[in-house]
Design an enzyme around this catalytic site. Structure first.
Site, short mmCIF file in Angstrom:
data_model
loop_
_atom_site.label_atom_id
_atom_site.label_comp_id
_atom_site.label_asym_id
_atom_site.label_seq_id
_atom_site.Cartn_x
_atom_site.Cartn_y
_atom_site.Cartn_z
N SER A 37 89.64 58.16 29.59
CA SER A 37 89.46 57.88 31.01
C SER A 37 88.87 59.14 31.62
O SER A 37 89.45 60.22 31.50
CB SER A 37 90.81 57.54 31.65
OG SER A 37 90.62 56.98 32.92
N GLU A 38 87.72 59.01 32.29
CA GLU A 38 86.99 60.22 32.68
C GLU A 38 87.69 61.03 33.77
O GLU A 38 87.30 62.16 34.05
CB GLU A 38 85.54 59.89 33.08
CG GLU A 38 85.39 58.99 34.28
CD GLU A 38 85.16 57.54 33.88
OE1 GLU A 38 85.70 57.11 32.84
OE2 GLU A 38 84.44 56.84 34.61
#
Lengths: 221, 232, 221, 232
Positions: free
Chosen positions: A45-46
């Site tokens: 998840s960035e």
């Protein structure tokens, strides 16, 4: 024609054991539900997490634990947290094996190894911003676009993108409700047709030249 | 070493109209809630805010936007805020959109003394327009500049009186890089602990980046997308 | 003339409460022994520690805890560890208030706010490398050189450095066994003379023009 | 996910003459001792080694240097190794000296997909010769390039089977950035723990950077400068 779930399931078959994968918001997120048995992948998840788990049980939501779509999630064993700078270091640095995103338009120029992608803005409409999409397509090893082949009657695979680009020469593979296609220097090569879809129908729904693989398959669903 | 303040109001001394502020947080997670509320009360105007998002229409940085305290936003995604759309279309708000990874790296570069860096992100797109581009080893890159701001607002889980910070889960996000970019960095923490209480190997952001720190209160910790699964 | 210890003590009087300080190997390291009462400073070690403590007691040495001179040290309360990239981020980023280093040569060009420094190599001799010195002088807010005024009969403050530079326009202040000097756009300004040292002697030992402050003092030792 | 190897020898599969290797450590602290020993036994030649130092005459990377396995060193300081001096003066060894902060940032840039960066370090010195320089906001900068190596050798305190790493005190040093720069990164750890044993908030280097990991043995952990004070 495939359902959204079937598109996600087809993309999931591209996952290999040990892959680090970033899934975009919307349809791409569904890919997580179809990870093949025996294949261990780590979802990135960035916003700063390697190892996204399933949604929490009601009552277990943690405001300090969200994904890039701002949804409450959980962490798996073996996960790690880090800053946004460190997150995009691994994205830009090619450490993420696969990124799955949606698209507004895709085009390809003969001779180029990869296709162009537009998925972040429609001029005249409100601009929401590109978020991390430009970094993801510029950095990850392989970019798969998961989308419906046609939007509101308009072809999305086109000769040349007319919408502002998210990335130039960044698309490797396209999976739609009609087909599985690889972008190659020779052109966009159709490798699998969805059950019941003909070459003729696919060509009619596509505004770019298509090549058909010699071993063209009907997609297993 | 005197870095501890009693509250957000006192920690904001010197903040003036026209200031630039880097603000940590991703969506409404890890937001410096006390500082945002205090700036809202102060009514400081013409702010340039660097933050990945601009809160929602009613929450987070959205409060400052609604009160028209913000002149310019530098962000990667602002889709959750309707008032943002209105002000932008009405020409009341300047907006600089920046890819998320480039935004994080620009803040880091500002704090790390880097004068500029070549990134592949946005090459061949309108983000590269007006910027220097270059082909390096066959790949296209865009030259991006560092961001340094007058102030930085960050929120941590724990912090000590010297300003060493520890974050919790994905609430870390942009907070460390915002802290790096600020000329005056103010940290609010859920728990202010004595110097020596944090394990030196587990400090996420060294005290050198934090100039003022205070114990926050009344944390709301809003959730934007409450998604759950059923117990089977 | 000051002893090495007295030079270090004079430099230490420049420390202010709350300063983050990097001390070079050799004479600069001695500054740590003279931190004034009531002044809390945090010593940075560029190999990844903020908060260097005194040497360990015999038997307490830890091979995982060394300073940039590869000496065993300890950590103080409030310290933190980080990678070399993070360490030099704070150095280059101007977060370190003061850096104290030695010098082989210093020169200054009128009009420039700061002086040039050479302290990492002598051509023809073995090159050991610059280590972190070039980053430290390029990045820290204030650079003080602590050194003996003359080396083997050769002046070290010169009209123009003949040795390869460590940094151009990086020196703020020079403290030697003979004097305390600030580098200013007008020139090198002598502010304090060591007890028993005359203007004439200082000028004789210096191969660059010197200005004397109107309120020139005798250094308190 | 299959990253665990039984020992250094098996983890080194594919290492060939002429390879480039980024090696963590500062002086003799935090050195990947098992990997260095294994390369010594393998006798791999013509290596390009990127490491802040080159061990001492007898220890650490000095062992590979002495056996003439190293063709080129990229380092910031090599003063502790007499054999280095001899080989360099005899023209048997290529050397690229790089300021310590620039070296760390180049390794990070290699791992972070940055094509180059402007640093003030070395501006106006011979380090800048042959490189692009530029004045930005009145200050001089040098353009430095990223470093990517065929292999990276790193040493951590603890690591799990996926390759998440935790370092101890100043033994962290160049290890995280060396890991970032390697196309194949091999980590040796003092303690290999099961997946899930490390607190996700306390992982210093996420598993994505580590391709192979093994439990090291017989750590010597040499001390170069044993400095102590007397108990009073």
């Amino acid at each position: 024609m495939l359902t959204r779930e079937q598109i996600a399931a087809r993309v999931a078959r591209e996952l290999k054991d040990g892959f680090y994968v970033n899934l975009g918001i919307g349809l791409p997120t569904l890919v997580a539900n179809y990870i093949p048995d025996g294949v261990e992948v780590v979802l990135q998840s960035e916003n700063g997490l390697l190892g996204i788990g399933p949604f929490p049980f009601a009552g277990d939501e943690d405001p300090d634990l969200i994904n890039a779509g701002k949804q409450t999630v959980t962490e798996i064993k073996g996960s790690s947290y880090f800053s946004s700078a460190d997150s995009f270091a691994m994205i830009r640095g090619g450490k993420i094996d696969l990124s799955v995103l949606g698209a507004l338009q895709i085009s390809h120029k003969k001779g180029e190894p990869r296709g162009d992608l537009a998925n972040w803005m429609v001029p005249g409409k409100m601009v929401k911003g590109m978020g991390g999409a430009m970094d993801l397509v510029a950095g990850t090893k392989r970019v798969i676009i998961a989308m419906e082949h046609v939007a509101k009657g308009e072809a999305k695979i086109v000769k040349e993108c007319t919408l502002p680009l998210t990335g130039k020469g960044v698309v490797d593979t396209i999976v739609t409700d009609l087909a599985y296609m690889d972008v190659t220097p020779e052109g966009i090569v159709v490798r699998e047709l969805a059950p019941g879809v003909t070459k003729h129908e696919l060509v009619a729904q596509t505004k770019a030249p298509l090549l058909f693989a010699p071993d063209l398959q009907t997609m297993a669903v | 070493m005197q870095k501890v303040y009693s509250d957000a109001e006192s920690a904001l001394k010197g903040l003036a109209d026209g200031a630039s502020i880097a603000v940590g947080g991703f969506g409404l997670s890890g937001n410096p809630e006390n500082l945002i509320t205090a700036v809202s009360k102060l009514g400081t105007k013409n702010l340039t805010v660097v933050s990945n998002n601009c809160g929602t229409t009613e929450l987070g940085l959205g409060v400052l936007l609604k009160a028209k305290q913000i002149k310019k936003m530098i962000s990667s995604y602002v889709g959750e805020n309707k008032e943002f759309e209105r002000q932008f279309l009405a020409g009341e708000l300047e907006v600089e959109l920046c890819p998320q990874g480039t935004l994080a790296e620009r803040l880091r570069a500002g704090g790390a003394g880097i004068g500029g860096f070549f990134t592949p992100t946005g090459y061949g797109t309108q983000i590269a327009e007006g910027k220097e581009t270059r082909i390096i080893d066959g790949k296209g890159y865009v030259l991006e500049k560092p961001l340094v701001t007058d102030f930085a607002f960050v929120k941590a889980w724990k912090g000590d009186a010297w300003g060493n910070l520890v974050f919790r889960k994905t609430a870390r996000n942009f907070n460390p890089v915002a802290a790096m970019a600020g000329k005056i960095t103010i940290a609010e923490v859920e728990e202010l602990v004595p110097v020596g209480a944090l394990d030196p190997d587990q400090v996420h952001l060294p005290s050198v980046y934090v100039h003022r720190i205070f114990q926050g209160k009344n944390y709301q910790k809003w959730i934007e997308q409450r998604t759950v699964r059923e117990k089977k």
